[in-house]
Design a protein around this motif. Structure first.
Motif, short mmCIF file in Angstrom:
data_model
loop_
_atom_site.label_atom_id
_atom_site.label_comp_id
_atom_site.label_asym_id
_atom_site.label_seq_id
_atom_site.Cartn_x
_atom_site.Cartn_y
_atom_site.Cartn_z
N SER A 1 0.83 -1.20 0.00
CA SER A 1 0.00 0.00 0.00
C SER A 1 0.87 1.25 0.00
O SER A 1 0.55 2.24 -0.66
N PHE B 1 1.08 4.51 -2.56
CA PHE B 1 1.07 5.93 -2.16
C PHE B 1 2.35 6.64 -2.62
O PHE B 1 2.30 7.79 -3.06
N ILE C 1 -6.25 12.12 -0.50
CA ILE C 1 -6.13 10.67 -0.67
C ILE C 1 -5.21 10.08 0.40
O ILE C 1 -5.46 9.00 0.93
N THR C 2 -4.14 10.79 0.73
CA THR C 2 -3.19 10.31 1.73
C THR C 2 -3.82 10.24 3.12
O THR C 2 -3.47 9.38 3.92
N GLY D 1 -7.09 7.48 2.32
CA GLY D 1 -6.69 6.19 1.76
C GLY D 1 -6.24 5.15 2.76
O GLY D 1 -6.72 4.01 2.74
N LEU E 1 -7.96 1.52 3.34
CA LEU E 1 -7.23 0.27 3.13
C LEU E 1 -7.13 -0.56 4.41
O LEU E 1 -7.22 -1.79 4.36
#
Length: 182
Positions: free
Chosen positions: A122, A126, A160-161, A164, A168
């Protein structure tokens, strides 16, 4: 929260430069960014060479500092492009080495799970995303695109960081890959 603070400390060399350069203080931003980057690196890594991304970040800011000393008229957009080109390169090297730079920043919040292959995969995703954003930001600055074209990808990457990893982690928990929170 620990990872958030850790990330900002390790990213401070380019963050300081990125804030001060557009405000009209590129030389001050480069001096402070380089000084803080070298000090942070010395404290964190000692006499060893820092990981690829940290090395690239420091080299980028030091490179811009040197360029500004030789060419004081260097445009802010060109200086930003140089720094972000180094960041993209450092992110790429970290992925190729299978040591994604984002993993170092987020490992503090996940404990032993930081060694799990799912965590590494993952973080490779990123790190690749950020590599592309940094490369875009460098290109957009070289081309002197409007601020919206330069900054929107950076803002989206930040969102997103933040969202995300939680997304996940929830998927990983449902699949039994990620241990439940303590």
């Amino acid at each position: 929260m620990k990872a958030y603070l850790h990330a900002h400390l390790l990213l401070s060399p380019f963050l300081i430069f990125t804030i001060l350069a557009p405000l009209g203080f590129p030389l001050l931003g480069a001096i402070l960014g380089a000084t803080i980057g070298l000090a942070t690196s010395a404290l964190r890594y000692g006499a060893t060479i820092p990981p690829a991304f940290m090395t690239a970040q420091i080299l980028g800011v030091v490179g811009v500092l040197g360029a500004l000393l030789v060419m004081p008229s260097l445009k802010e957009t060109n200086a930003l492009a140089i720094v972000f080109s180094f960041l993209a390169g450092g992110a790429l090297v970290s992925v190729v080495q299978n040591k994604p730079w984002t993993a170092e920043l987020s490992a503090g919040d996940v404990g032993d799970f930081a060694a799990h292959p799912a965590f590494i995969k993952s973080n490779i995703m990123f790190s690749v995303m950020w590599m592309m954003i940094f490369a875009w930001f460098a290109l957009a600055n070289w081309q002197v695109l409007s601020p919206i074209h330069r900054w929107v990808p950076m803002i989206l990457g930040g969102v997103i960081t933040v969202i995300g990893p939680k997304f996940l982690m929830n998927i990983g928990r449902k699949r039994g890959i990620v241990p439940p929170p303590d």
